[in-house]
Design a protein around this motif. Structure first.
Motif, PDB file in Angstrom:
ATOM      1  N   ASN A 257     -26.698  18.894  -2.548  1.00  0.00           N
ATOM      2  CA  ASN A 257     -27.318  20.198  -2.321  1.00  0.00           C
ATOM      3  C   ASN A 257     -26.418  21.114  -1.513  1.00  0.00           C
ATOM      4  OD1 ASN A 257     -29.420  21.845  -0.302  1.00  0.00           O
ATOM      5  ND2 ASN A 257     -30.016  21.832  -2.455  1.00  0.00           N
ATOM      6  N   THR A 258     -25.692  20.564  -0.545  1.00  0.00           N
ATOM      7  CA  THR A 258     -24.767  21.381   0.252  1.00  0.00           C
ATOM      8  C   THR A 258     -23.665  21.965  -0.612  1.00  0.00           C
ATOM      9  OG1 THR A 258     -25.224  20.010   2.195  1.00  0.00           O
ATOM     10  CG2 THR A 258     -23.249  21.371   2.257  1.00  0.00           C
ATOM     11  N   ARG A 259     -23.133  21.160  -1.517  1.00  0.00           N
ATOM     12  CA  ARG A 259     -22.094  21.671  -2.413  1.00  0.00           C
ATOM     13  C   ARG A 259     -22.618  22.800  -3.277  1.00  0.00           C
ATOM     14  NH1 ARG A 259     -21.013  16.017  -3.051  1.00  0.00           N
ATOM     15  NH2 ARG A 259     -22.085  16.019  -5.066  1.00  0.00           N
ATOM     16  N   ILE A 260     -23.812  22.636  -3.810  1.00  0.00           N
ATOM     17  CA  ILE A 260     -24.386  23.655  -4.682  1.00  0.00           C
ATOM     18  C   ILE A 260     -24.617  24.963  -3.915  1.00  0.00           C
ATOM     19  CG2 ILE A 260     -26.415  24.279  -6.033  1.00  0.00           C
ATOM     20  CD1 ILE A 260     -24.553  22.332  -7.424  1.00  0.00           C
ATOM     21  N   VAL A 261     -25.200  24.862  -2.736  1.00  0.00           N
ATOM     22  CA  VAL A 261     -25.538  26.053  -1.955  1.00  0.00           C
ATOM     23  C   VAL A 261     -24.273  26.786  -1.515  1.00  0.00           C
ATOM     24  CG1 VAL A 261     -26.566  26.846   0.201  1.00  0.00           C
ATOM     25  CG2 VAL A 261     -27.768  25.180  -1.208  1.00  0.00           C
ATOM     26  N   ILE A 262     -23.299  26.062  -0.991  1.00  0.00           N
ATOM     27  CA  ILE A 262     -22.075  26.705  -0.514  1.00  0.00           C
ATOM     28  C   ILE A 262     -21.321  27.350  -1.676  1.00  0.00           C
ATOM     29  CG2 ILE A 262     -19.809  26.262   0.500  1.00  0.00           C
ATOM     30  CD1 ILE A 262     -21.081  24.305   2.376  1.00  0.00           C
ATOM     31  N   LEU A 263     -21.266  26.669  -2.819  1.00  0.00           N
ATOM     32  CA  LEU A 263     -20.598  27.236  -3.983  1.00  0.00           C
ATOM     33  C   LEU A 263     -21.303  28.510  -4.454  1.00  0.00           C
ATOM     34  CD1 LEU A 263     -18.508  27.098  -6.260  1.00  0.00           C
ATOM     35  CD2 LEU A 263     -20.117  25.629  -7.525  1.00  0.00           C
ATOM     36  N   GLY A 264     -22.619  28.470  -4.550  1.00  0.00           N
ATOM     37  CA  GLY A 264     -23.355  29.632  -5.029  1.00  0.00           C
ATOM     38  C   GLY A 264     -23.244  30.824  -4.093  1.00  0.00           C
ATOM     39  N   THR A 265     -23.395  30.616  -2.785  1.00  0.00           N
ATOM     40  CA  THR A 265     -23.316  31.726  -1.839  1.00  0.00           C
ATOM     41  C   THR A 265     -21.898  32.278  -1.723  1.00  0.00           C
ATOM     42  OG1 THR A 265     -23.099  30.091  -0.056  1.00  0.00           O
ATOM     43  CG2 THR A 265     -25.298  30.975  -0.496  1.00  0.00           C
ATOM     44  N   THR A 266     -20.898  31.415  -1.875  1.00  0.00           N
ATOM     45  CA  THR A 266     -19.515  31.895  -1.839  1.00  0.00           C
ATOM     46  C   THR A 266     -19.219  32.815  -3.016  1.00  0.00           C
ATOM     47  OG1 THR A 266     -18.814  29.879  -0.689  1.00  0.00           O
ATOM     48  CG2 THR A 266     -17.105  31.191  -1.754  1.00  0.00           C
ATOM     49  N   LEU A 267     -19.627  32.399  -4.202  1.00  0.00           N
ATOM     50  CA  LEU A 267     -19.424  33.240  -5.382  1.00  0.00           C
ATOM     51  C   LEU A 267     -20.216  34.541  -5.279  1.00  0.00           C
ATOM     52  CD1 LEU A 267     -19.513  30.510  -8.171  1.00  0.00           C
ATOM     53  CD2 LEU A 267     -17.508  31.666  -7.240  1.00  0.00           C
TER      54      LEU A 267
ATOM     55  N   ALA B 271     -30.741  33.982  -2.928  1.00  0.00           N
ATOM     56  CA  ALA B 271     -29.878  33.488  -1.855  1.00  0.00           C
ATOM     57  C   ALA B 271     -30.239  34.104  -0.504  1.00  0.00           C
ATOM     58  CB  ALA B 271     -28.420  33.754  -2.187  1.00  0.00           C
ATOM     59  N   VAL B 272     -30.270  35.427  -0.430  1.00  0.00           N
ATOM     60  CA  VAL B 272     -30.511  36.092   0.851  1.00  0.00           C
ATOM     61  C   VAL B 272     -31.779  36.923   0.854  1.00  0.00           C
ATOM     62  CG1 VAL B 272     -28.086  36.129   1.483  1.00  0.00           C
ATOM     63  CG2 VAL B 272     -29.029  38.013   0.155  1.00  0.00           C
ATOM     64  N   GLY B 273     -32.419  37.106  -0.302  1.00  0.00           N
ATOM     65  CA  GLY B 273     -33.646  37.885  -0.347  1.00  0.00           C
ATOM     66  C   GLY B 273     -33.384  39.359  -0.579  1.00  0.00           C
ATOM     67  N   LEU B 274     -34.413  40.063  -1.018  1.00  0.00           N
ATOM     68  CA  LEU B 274     -34.244  41.472  -1.362  1.00  0.00           C
ATOM     69  C   LEU B 274     -34.040  42.347  -0.126  1.00  0.00           C
ATOM     70  CD1 LEU B 274     -37.194  43.117  -0.797  1.00  0.00           C
ATOM     71  CD2 LEU B 274     -37.872  41.626  -2.666  1.00  0.00           C
ATOM     72  N   ILE B 275     -34.541  41.934   1.041  1.00  0.00           N
ATOM     73  CA  ILE B 275     -34.363  42.749   2.244  1.00  0.00           C
ATOM     74  C   ILE B 275     -32.940  42.639   2.784  1.00  0.00           C
ATOM     75  CG2 ILE B 275     -35.119  43.036   4.643  1.00  0.00           C
ATOM     76  CD1 ILE B 275     -37.885  42.284   3.835  1.00  0.00           C
TER      77      ILE B 275
END
Length: 501
Positions: free
Chosen positions: A57-67, A253-257
């Motif tokens: 899960n850490t790999r997935i989250v870090i990869l997605g937020t980085t991109l 990832a970060v939400g609409l706000i």
């Protein structure tokens, strides 16, 4: 029965024995509750788990937020230069009713309402309607774009909150999890979400790179782009479309706000480091990627910290560092340059004051450079004793003047050459203002002081050619009266430049 009652009474009065946990653990060690939100210092195994990406899960989250940070940084650079930074804020808020409507329609048709493609499709349609509403309000009324942004942002977000209230009362579904689009829920990201964010973000980056020249021209000179035959409206729609895509894929990832932060903060931070748009977009891409990577990693190390908020806080920290230490537009470098400019201005004022004093007292024609009294300089400039002595000390360090006694200073040969150049450029600018700007000769001295210290050599040569003067070694006469010592009638220079009134 009496014996049994006595045993029960004795057991109730005695302290209860320690019970062993089911797994054999010591019951004296308190177990954490699932509602415990306290933050504890991570151990080395926690740092190792995140740094080496041991968890799936850490790999997935870090990869997605980085991109996501990379694509948001690059697209946000063009949006910032286009002065459409707040468009992403209005767009992100306008997606909420689309999410709620997509869920209502999907569940009504018997589909899985919380499927991410369904919700993102509704968010995209609602966001496009929000942008269209902004453009219609701006073009069909006299309201400015900021008013249109405020209207659409509040109305669409209010409609989304109302629709979420309707979803709560539905019999076919519930709104649990939909509120994560408001604040973001990065931890729930799966591999398909990361692939969606990565593919959409990279596509947006490739489009912006392919249209780099056109988008750059659109951001800096829309009128010139239109005169050269570029489709300005179509390019503007493409840019807004890229903002829409990046905003939609970043909702989870970060939400609409908080999504607006990834579109604005990395480009704004990169603006302090460069003056060129190519390097601006490159630095913004790097800062966006680092914000997503470090923010999600910190959330993995400290599980009780939300990922979206950590990403924004990391981006804000980078912005503060860039704002203070950025070159060439940071606060620190600007303070240093202003200090250097003020030092240069004070030094030139001192040299010019000494030169004009010597000129007024006919001491320049003599072979030996005569000293000038420090007390006479107070009348020529509004210096305090402390400030003047500081300026004199700095000029001595630069070998421009030398102190003869406590109240006498004298120009060195290097200082005399520099003073002659400063006086010549000052009077050259004064003459230009009198001749071409219709500035009165009695007021030209103060006006010349405001600009003479930043004249480039090319400007000096152009002024000399314009005024048909000789080489800069010939000192121009002052075009106005120089009052050096009011008590001495022979210590003034007339407007013709000759000694005497």
């Amino acid at each position: 029965m009496r014996l049994f009652a006595k045993i029960v009474l004795l057991l109730s009065l005695c302290p209860a024995p320690a019970l062993l946990a089911a797994d054999g653990a010591d019951p004296s060690v308190s177990q954490k509750s699932i509602t415990d939100r306290s933050i504890s210092l991570p151990e080395w195994k926690d740092w190792r788990r995140v740094f080496f990406l041991e968890d799936y899960n850490t790999r997935i989250v870090i990869l997605g937020t980085t991109l996501l940070g990379m694509s948001a940084g690059m697209i946000g650079s063009f949006a910032l230069l286009r002065k459409r930074a707040l468009m992403g804020d209005a767009l992100s808020h306008a997606t909420l009713p689309g999410i709620a409507l997509a869920f209502i329609l999907a569940t009504s048709l018997g589909m899985q309402g919380k499927t991410l493609p369904v919700l993102l499709s509704g968010a995209a349609i609602s966001g496009l309607l929000g942008i269209a509403s902004i453009l219609l309000i701006r073009n069909l009324t006299r309201l400015k774009e900021d008013a249109a942004l405020g209207i659409v942002l509040s109305v669409f977000f209010g409609a989304g909150v109302a629709l979420l209230g309707i979803v709560q009362q539905m019999q076919t579904g519930h709104a649990a999890g939909l509120e994560s689009f408001i604040y973001g829920k990065t931890a729930s990201m799966v591999a398909s979400d990361a692939w969606l964010i990565g593919s959409a973000g990279l596509t947006c980056m490739l489009i912006s790179i392919f249209l780099y020249k056109e988008l750059t021209l659109l951001c800096f000179d829309e009128g010139f782009a239109h005169s050269r035959g570029f489709p300005v409206v179509f390019l503007d729609m493409i840019l807004m479309g890229l903002v829409v895509v990046v905003t939609i894929i970043g909702l989870q990832a970060v939400g609409l706000i908080l999504m607006i932060s990834l579109l604005v903060i990395p480009p704004a931070a990169a603006r302090f480091w460069t003056e060129k748009i190519f390097y601006l977009s490159f630095v913004a891409t790097i800062l966006g990627a680092l914000s997503g990577m470090i923010g999600s990693a910190m959330s993995a190390i400290f599980p009780n910290l939300p990922s979206g908020a950590m990403i924004v806080l990391v981006a804000t920290s980078m912005f503060l560092v860039s704002m203070i230490f950025g070159i060439p537009r940071g606060i620190l470098i600007r303070k240093i340059r202003r200090y250097q400019l003020n030092t240069k201005v004070n030094r030139q004022h001192l040299l010019r004051s000494i030169y004009e004093y010597l000129e007024a007292h006919r001491m320049l024609a003599e072979k030996q450079i005569k000293p000038a009294p420090v007390s006479a300089l107070y009348q020529m400039r509004s210096w305090s004793p402390t400030a003047l002595h500081k300026i004199i000390r700095r000029a001595e360090q630069n070998d421009l003047i030398e102190t003869i006694s406590g109240d006498q200073i004298r120009l060195t040969p290097l200082g005399l050459t520099e003073a002659a150049r400063v006086v010549h450029e000052h009077r050259l600018w004064e003459l230009y203002l009198i001749t071409y700007a219709d500035v009165a000769s009695s007021k030209v001295d103060r006006d010349a002081d405001a600009i003479e210290h930043v004249l480039e050599p090319e400007v000096i040569a152009e002024l000399e050619a314009l005024l048909i003067q000789q080489a800069s070694s010939d000192i121009l006469a002052s075009p106005h009266t120089l009052e050096i010592d009011p008590g001495n009638t022979d210590s003034s220079v007339s407007q013709s430049g000759r000694p005497g009134s």
